[in-house]
Structures are given as structure tokens and as C-alpha cells.
Design a protein around this motif. Structure first.
Motif, mmCIF file in Angstrom:
data_model
loop_
_atom_site.group_PDB
_atom_site.id
_atom_site.type_symbol
_atom_site.label_atom_id
_atom_site.label_comp_id
_atom_site.label_asym_id
_atom_site.label_seq_id
_atom_site.Cartn_x
_atom_site.Cartn_y
_atom_site.Cartn_z
ATOM 1 N N MET A 113 0.832 -1.206 0.000
ATOM 2 C CA MET A 113 0.000 0.000 0.000
ATOM 3 C C MET A 113 0.872 1.264 0.000
ATOM 4 S SD MET A 113 -3.011 -1.229 0.096
ATOM 5 C CE MET A 113 -3.820 -2.771 0.468
ATOM 6 N N LEU A 114 0.292 2.343 -0.494
ATOM 7 C CA LEU A 114 0.987 3.624 -0.545
ATOM 8 C C LEU A 114 1.440 4.051 0.856
ATOM 9 C CD1 LEU A 114 1.713 6.057 -2.410
ATOM 10 C CD2 LEU A 114 -0.495 7.045 -1.799
ATOM 11 N N ALA A 115 2.653 4.601 0.947
ATOM 12 C CA ALA A 115 3.175 5.087 2.230
ATOM 13 C C ALA A 115 2.209 6.135 2.799
ATOM 14 C CB ALA A 115 4.552 5.705 2.030
ATOM 15 N N GLU A 116 1.995 6.080 4.118
ATOM 16 C CA GLU A 116 0.981 6.929 4.756
ATOM 17 C C GLU A 116 1.190 8.419 4.491
ATOM 18 O OE1 GLU A 116 -1.230 6.277 8.987
ATOM 19 O OE2 GLU A 116 -0.093 4.661 8.084
ATOM 20 N N GLU A 117 2.442 8.839 4.516
ATOM 21 C CA GLU A 117 2.767 10.252 4.263
ATOM 22 C C GLU A 117 2.250 10.688 2.887
ATOM 23 O OE1 GLU A 117 6.793 12.939 4.885
ATOM 24 O OE2 GLU A 117 7.007 10.850 4.292
ATOM 25 N N TRP A 118 2.322 9.758 1.924
ATOM 26 C CA TRP A 118 1.870 10.077 0.563
ATOM 27 C C TRP A 118 0.351 9.979 0.419
ATOM 28 C CZ3 TRP A 118 4.639 11.769 -3.804
ATOM 29 C CH2 TRP A 118 5.998 12.035 -3.536
ATOM 30 N N GLU A 119 -0.297 9.253 1.317
ATOM 31 C CA GLU A 119 -1.775 9.269 1.348
ATOM 32 C C GLU A 119 -2.234 10.693 1.697
ATOM 33 O OE1 GLU A 119 -3.318 6.436 4.110
ATOM 34 O OE2 GLU A 119 -2.567 4.697 3.007
ATOM 35 N N VAL A 120 -1.535 11.299 2.667
ATOM 36 C CA VAL A 120 -1.871 12.664 3.097
ATOM 37 C C VAL A 120 -1.659 13.638 1.932
ATOM 38 C CG1 VAL A 120 -1.275 14.525 4.704
ATOM 39 C CG2 VAL A 120 -1.306 12.143 5.499
ATOM 40 N N LEU A 121 -0.519 13.489 1.236
ATOM 41 C CA LEU A 121 -0.240 14.362 0.074
ATOM 42 C C LEU A 121 -1.296 14.181 -1.011
ATOM 43 C CD1 LEU A 121 3.638 13.789 -0.255
ATOM 44 C CD2 LEU A 121 2.492 15.783 0.731
ATOM 45 N N SER A 122 -1.723 12.932 -1.242
ATOM 46 C CA SER A 122 -2.738 12.648 -2.261
ATOM 47 C C SER A 122 -4.058 13.328 -1.915
ATOM 48 C CB SER A 122 -2.971 11.135 -2.394
ATOM 49 O OG SER A 122 -1.784 10.479 -2.752
ATOM 50 N N THR A 123 -4.415 13.272 -0.631
ATOM 51 C CA THR A 123 -5.658 13.920 -0.182
ATOM 52 C C THR A 123 -5.576 15.431 -0.384
ATOM 53 O OG1 THR A 123 -6.110 12.179 1.417
ATOM 54 C CG2 THR A 123 -7.164 14.297 1.821
ATOM 55 N N GLU A 124 -4.426 16.006 0.001
ATOM 56 C CA GLU A 124 -4.240 17.461 -0.186
ATOM 57 C C GLU A 124 -4.331 17.835 -1.661
ATOM 58 O OE1 GLU A 124 -1.309 20.119 1.754
ATOM 59 O OE2 GLU A 124 -0.777 18.332 2.922
ATOM 60 N N MET A 125 -3.649 17.053 -2.499
ATOM 61 C CA MET A 125 -3.644 17.328 -3.936
ATOM 62 C C MET A 125 -5.059 17.255 -4.513
ATOM 63 S SD MET A 125 -1.929 18.133 -6.640
ATOM 64 C CE MET A 125 -0.214 17.693 -6.933
ATOM 65 N N ALA A 126 -5.819 16.238 -4.086
ATOM 66 C CA ALA A 126 -7.184 16.042 -4.611
ATOM 67 C C ALA A 126 -8.098 17.215 -4.273
ATOM 68 C CB ALA A 126 -7.775 14.754 -4.051
ATOM 69 N N ASN A 127 -7.787 17.913 -3.162
ATOM 70 C CA ASN A 127 -8.674 18.984 -2.700
ATOM 71 C C ASN A 127 -8.203 20.394 -3.049
ATOM 72 O OD1 ASN A 127 -10.813 17.468 -1.309
ATOM 73 N ND2 ASN A 127 -9.133 16.721 -0.046
ATOM 74 N N LYS A 128 -7.141 20.506 -3.855
ATOM 75 C CA LYS A 128 -6.707 21.845 -4.287
ATOM 76 C C LYS A 128 -7.777 22.475 -5.178
ATOM 77 C CE LYS A 128 -2.835 22.093 -2.120
ATOM 78 N NZ LYS A 128 -2.785 22.983 -0.959
ATOM 79 N N ALA A 129 -8.030 23.761 -4.960
ATOM 80 C CA ALA A 129 -9.196 24.401 -5.601
ATOM 81 C C ALA A 129 -8.972 24.782 -7.060
ATOM 82 C CB ALA A 129 -9.597 25.628 -4.787
ATOM 83 N N THR A 130 -7.785 25.304 -7.395
ATOM 84 C CA THR A 130 -7.580 25.842 -8.748
ATOM 85 C C THR A 130 -6.416 25.135 -9.442
ATOM 86 O OG1 THR A 130 -5.941 27.492 -8.082
ATOM 87 C CG2 THR A 130 -8.264 28.128 -7.862
ATOM 88 N N PRO A 131 -6.361 25.233 -10.776
ATOM 89 C CA PRO A 131 -5.220 24.658 -11.502
ATOM 90 C C PRO A 131 -3.882 25.209 -11.013
ATOM 91 C CG PRO A 131 -6.966 25.221 -13.038
ATOM 92 C CD PRO A 131 -7.391 25.760 -11.706
ATOM 93 N N GLU A 132 -3.867 26.497 -10.656
ATOM 94 C CA GLU A 132 -2.625 27.123 -10.163
ATOM 95 C C GLU A 132 -2.207 26.510 -8.820
ATOM 96 O OE1 GLU A 132 -4.352 29.157 -13.269
ATOM 97 O OE2 GLU A 132 -5.336 28.867 -11.312
ATOM 98 N N ASP A 133 -3.224 26.222 -7.962
ATOM 99 C CA ASP A 133 -2.948 25.583 -6.667
ATOM 100 C C ASP A 133 -2.352 24.191 -6.870
ATOM 101 O OD1 ASP A 133 -4.024 27.763 -5.427
ATOM 102 O OD2 ASP A 133 -5.968 26.847 -4.998
ATOM 103 N N VAL A 134 -2.896 23.472 -7.844
ATOM 104 C CA VAL A 134 -2.405 22.116 -8.142
ATOM 105 C C VAL A 134 -0.942 22.169 -8.562
ATOM 106 C CG1 VAL A 134 -2.615 20.140 -9.734
ATOM 107 C CG2 VAL A 134 -4.675 21.149 -8.712
ATOM 108 N N SER A 135 -0.655 23.091 -9.479
ATOM 109 C CA SER A 135 0.712 23.230 -10.003
ATOM 110 C C SER A 135 1.694 23.630 -8.890
ATOM 111 C CB SER A 135 0.741 24.253 -11.130
ATOM 112 O OG SER A 135 2.046 24.366 -11.634
ATOM 113 N N ALA A 136 1.259 24.576 -8.054
ATOM 114 C CA ALA A 136 2.126 25.048 -6.966
ATOM 115 C C ALA A 136 2.395 23.922 -5.972
ATOM 116 C CB ALA A 136 1.470 26.239 -6.256
ATOM 117 N N PHE A 137 1.366 23.125 -5.679
ATOM 118 C CA PHE A 137 1.532 22.032 -4.715
ATOM 119 C C PHE A 137 2.423 20.922 -5.287
ATOM 120 C CE2 PHE A 137 -0.229 18.305 -2.217
ATOM 121 C CZ PHE A 137 0.361 18.702 -1.025
#
Length: 539
Positions: A82-106
Motif C-alpha cells: 500500500m501507498l506510504a501513509e505520508e503520501w496518502e496525506v499528500l494525495s488527499t491534499e492534492m485532490a482537494n486543491k481548488a484551482t489549476p494554479e494551486d495544483v501546479s504550486a503544490f
């Protein structure tokens, strides 16, 4: 110059008002709101691959036992885990970014945080189940992977365990512990060949009817059968519920979850008295057995039963091979395991039992700490893990008699038969058949090893599941205050009583489990604990 990361996020915009969470099985919800998540998982997979020096990362598009209109995605680490827990958190954050610019910055922030060189080659391996939404969601993942400049490898339709297998094979193919050939025929060859060796000339009595949940396991099992010994020498398999032409029939009145939850065979089952039957789930990573006796009574042989059967057999092999002085075998369960199963492992098999929170990643992690760790959730998801030191000890061991050699050969074959990267219904099914053949058991003998305590599982809908906090592997509530004391008081009133309540990982509900000496007591205890939870949830 155009920013490809922002461009792909713009192409697959996130719907408003939805908060995504990477749960125990990745992201999973209605398929129509997953496009943005899929594209962003493509980005995360590419970053994870680069963070690990270009190793292949897996992306599986599936919602397992969920209804046909759902879908989901989970990421797989290089050894199929399974995906490392730290990267589960990053995946959740990435999924919830509001704008394309936010996605790119993250995206760039992650690269900076983990010192990831964005010029490093990245490899992403993708598989999917047979859901109607799969093709569209695959194209979203591919858009994300390509925007990140990674190299995708699309395997098309696979069971979830096959995808895990491919990832592990790709990452170990040039090493001394190569896991296998990263192709579908390679998968069938590895497990069918191990099955023949593990049988060691023993005959399988009777046939096996396999309900494939109208999912991807149907065509894959049909393919696997072609590699197995002919039915007169090996296993006669009848495949039912393998209609993948009608995606809307997936998991409907069939499959492992249906059988486990409803405690009955699928309506389509045509098996006779004492015929062995089993059900896979929609992505073929869960397995439960069952049969009807001569009085037409239904009997479930679930993940607890598979764990005890396999642990008993492997324990015998270790002992008969002359390895019991150096290898210790243990069983890992969750709080949902029937108390009678736990008692049987400890008292009859004389093995240790570890209890972990619900979720395969917790069980897998605990099993990995043992020499030989057998883990199964009651729902039928599980496998066996052999530590590196154990594999080395088995490989070096010199048998002192023909009987020891015979047991050692079967043990080595079982190691190859078990998909150690993840629970695999097809591999587990072959393992169960091997054990039953060696023990010369039918389903009745298997059932007779112990008597399950009657139990009941209820769901209590609450306004906020997050107020329910647990400890002791989810067996005790610490919040809301005072609630555990009330539950303990009810448990004391019934014979062999046990009950716990835990917040669901996927919905605003609390699951209540209760068991007791009789069906009436178990039902009554579950109802009373559910009332306590309901009152606390509305307070």
C-alpha cells in the motif's frame, strides 16, 4: 510557456463542494465526480516514482465490492504494498486543491520538500476493473501521468492483485529476488506451477463453484483454469456470475461482500448439498467459502476460517520440515474476528494472535514483523507474508529424512503459491484447495474445527463520526466520555459477551459489533450498544 501541470488540472476541474479523502482503499465514490482526482493521482504517482529513483508505481482504478456506479483509485508502492501513509496525506491534499494554479504550486512544493528532481525518469503502471466508467477515468490518469512527463504502462483489465503483482515484478526483475514475469501469462504460469507442486500428488475431491461477482475475476479465472492441471488430475472449477458484458450487474446479488453481509449464497448459485463454493469480490482481492449442508442450511467459511485453516497447515509444514525451532508463525486479526476463531488459534494451534485496527495496511504491517505472518480480515481479504530471514532459512534448510523433505518441498511451493504483495482471491483459493486436499477434508470437516459465536453487525448513522475516538486496536471508545463504561455494563450482562463500536472509514456512521453465547443475546447486545451510540451521537 504553458504549464502542463496547470493545463491538465484545468482540463479536469474539481467539482465544487466535494471534499475527497484517501481512505483505507484509496479514493472511492461516485464515478462521475472522480475525473479531477484521477488526473491528480497521475501527477502524484509520477512524483512518487521519481522520489524512489524511477521505480514503477501502480495505479489501480477500481471500487472493489461497491455498486456499479461507483469507482475509485489507489496507488501501489514498488513491492506491491500500500501507498506510504505520508503520501496518502499528500494525495488527499492534492485532490482537494481548488484551482489549476494551486495544483501546479503544490506539485512543485512536494518536489521541493522531498528533493525530487523533476528530470528523473518516472514509471507508472495502470490497471482497471470492468466498470463502465473505467475507460474514461483511465484517460484522466493518463493525462496526469503524461503532463508530469512520466512513462505510463497500461495493462488494461486486471484484478487488483494482478496489478500489485505486475508492479512487484517490474521492480524486482533485475534483482536476485525477482518475483516473476510482469505479464498476464507470467502471473498464470507462476501460480499454476506452484499449485501443482504444492499439491504434491494429492487428489482434490469434488468440484468448486466460483462466483466471480460479475467482475474482472471472471475472465481472469477462466484464463487461469487453462494453466491448471486437467480436471481429472486437479481441480474442477465451475465459473458462475462472470457477466462482464453488463457492467450494471457487477456485485449485484453476488460476490464476497453480498455473501458475507447477507449470510446466504447468491440467488444464482445452483450448487448441491456439501458442494464447495466460494465468492470473489468485484476486483478479486477478497475470497469467502461457503456450502449448504444436507438440510439445506447455509454455512459461511469466511476470512477467519481461511486464516485458521492456512495457519494450521503452515504450522504443520514448519514442524514436519524440522524448522519449528527457528521459525515462529503468528496470526493477525482485527476486532471483527470471531472470538471463537481467536480462541482456536491460541488454544488449539498454540499460535500468537495480534489484533490491529481495521484496514489491510494495518494487518499487513503487523504481519510483516513476524517470521511467517498469516492475516485475513473476516471479509475475506488477506494473505501470508514470509520475512526475508525466513525465506533464507527455508532455502538453506537441509532436511534430515524423506518425510522432512516432502514437507519442505510443499512449504516452498506454498511460498510461491501465495501472492505476498497483497490479498489475492485467486491465489488464496488455490491455497485453500491445496490445504483441503492435504488434510483430506471437505467443507464439513473444515467447519467442525470450531463453532463461531453468534454475532451481529449494525450501522448507526450519526451527524459526526469524528467525535467517536477509539484505542486498543479499535476495541474501546475513549470519546465521547463515559460511553465505553455504558457498553462494558451491557457486555457484562450476557454470556461470552463482547462488543465494540468504531467510526466508519467511509461514511457518517458508527459500526457496532456484538457477539455472545446465543443468537438472541448477540442481537440484544448489538441493539443496546447501538442505542448507547445513537444517544451519544445525537447529544
Amino acid at each position: 510557456m504553458a504549464d502542463p501541470i496547470a493545463e491538465v488540472a484545468k482540463k479536469h476541474p474539481a467539482p465544487e463542494g466535494i471534499v475527497y479523502a484517501y481512505g483505507t482503499a484509496g479514493f472511492r465514490t461516485k464515478a462521475e465526480v472522480l475525473d479531477s482526482v484521477m488526473a491528480r493521482c497521475g501527477l502524484i504517482a509520477a512524483l512518487r516514482s521519481r522520489a524512489l529513483g524511477g521505480k514503477s508505481i501502480g495505479v489501480m482504478i477500481t471500487a472493489s465490492h461497491n455498486p456499479p456506479e461507483d469507482n475509485g483509485v489507489k496507488l501501489v508502492e514498488p513491492l506491491g504494498n500500500m501507498l506510504a501513509e505520508e503520501w496518502e496525506v499528500l494525495s488527499t491534499e492534492m485532490a482537494n486543491k481548488a484551482t489549476p494554479e494551486d495544483v501546479s504550486a503544490f506539485y512543485r512544493e512536494i518536489a521541493e520538500r522531498f528533493n525530487i528532481k523533476l528530470s528523473t525518469p518516472a514509471h507508472v503502471v495502470i490497471g482497471r476493473d470492468t466498470r463502465a466508467s473505467g475507460a474514461r477515468l483511465l484517460s484522466c490518469v493518463l493525462d496526469g501521468v503524461k503532463a508530469a512527463g512520466a512513462e505510463p504502462k497500461d495493462y488494461g483489465f486486471l484484478t487488483t492483485p494482478q496489478l500489485h503483482y505486475m508492479v512487484r515484478c517490474l521492480n524486482t526483475q533485475d534483482t536476485s529476488d525477482a518475483y516473476g514475469t510482469p505479464t498476464e501469462p507470467g502471473y498464470y504460469e507462476k501460480f499454476s506451477e506452484a499449485f501443482k507442486r504444492a499439491l504434491g500428488g494429492k487428489k482434490i475431491s469434488g468440484s468448486l463453484t466460483v462466483d466471480c461477482a460479475n467482475g474482472v475475476g471472471g475472465p481472469k479465472l477462466t484464463e487461469l483454469v487453462k494453466y491448471l492441471p486437467p480436471k481429472d488430475q486437479g481441480l474442477e472449477i465451475f465459473v458462475v456470475n462472470d457477466n462482464v458484458i453488463k457492467p450494471e450487474s457487477l456485485n449485484v446479488e453476488c460476490g464476497a461482500d453480498f455473501v458475507k453481509t447477507n449470510q446466504r449464497a447468491p440467488p444464482s448459485s445452483k450448487s448441491g448439498p456439501n458442494d464447495r463454493c466460494c465468492s470473489l469480490d468485484g476486483d478479486a482481492d477478497r475470497l469467502v467459502y461457503y456450502f449448504k449442508d444436507s438440510n439445506n442450511m447455509f454455512h459461511l467459511l469466511d476470512g477467519d476460517r481461511i486464516a485458521t485453516l492456512v495457519a494450521s497447515f503452515l504450522g504443520d509444514l514448519v514442524r514436519h520440515s524440522g524448522l519449528s525451532d527457528i521459525l515462529k508463525l503468528g496470526v493477525v486479526q482485527t476486532a471483527y474476528a470471531n472470538g471463537a476463531a481467536t480462541n482456536y488459534v491460541e488454544q488449539n494451534l498454540k499460535l500468537t494472535v495480534d489484533c490491529t485496527p481495521t484496514g489491510v495496511k494495518h494487518l499487513h504491517h503487523a504481519a510483516a514483523k513476524l517470521d511467517i505472518g498469516v492475516y485475513f480480515e473476516a471479509n475475506g481479504h488477506g494473505t501470508v507474508i514470509f520475512s526475508a530471514a525466513t525465506l533464507e532459512a527455508i532455502a538453506k534448510h537441509e532436511p534430515r529424512s524423506p518425510a522432512q523433505k516432502e514437507s519442505l518441498d510443499v512449504l516452498k511451493a506454498c511460498i510461491d503459491l501465495i501472492n505476498q504483495s497483497v490479498g489475492d482471491a485467486l491465489s488464496d483459493m488455490l491455497l485453500v484447495e491445496v490445504v483441503l486436499a492435504h488434510k483430506n477434508w471437505g467443507p464439513q470437516e473444515w467447519l467442525a474445527t470450531y463453532n463461531d459465536l453468534p454475532n451481529r453487525l449494525l450501522k448507526v448513522v450519526v451527524s459526526d463520526r469524528n467525535q467517536f475516538k477509539t484505542t486498543d486496536a479499535e476495541r474501546k471508545l475513549v470519546k465521547p466520555d463515559g460511553i465505553q463504561k455504558q457498553i462494558d455494563a451491557e457486555v457484562q450482562k450476557v454470556r461470552q459477551g463482547r462488543s465494540f463500536a468504531r467510526a466508519s472509514g467511509t461514511e457518517d456512521a458508527v459500526r457496532v459489533y456484538a457477539e455472545a453465547a446465543t443468537r438472541a443475546e448477540a442481537d440484544d447486545l448489538a441493539r443496546k450498544v447501538a442505542e448507547i451510540v445513537k444517544a451519544a451521537g445525537s447529544a
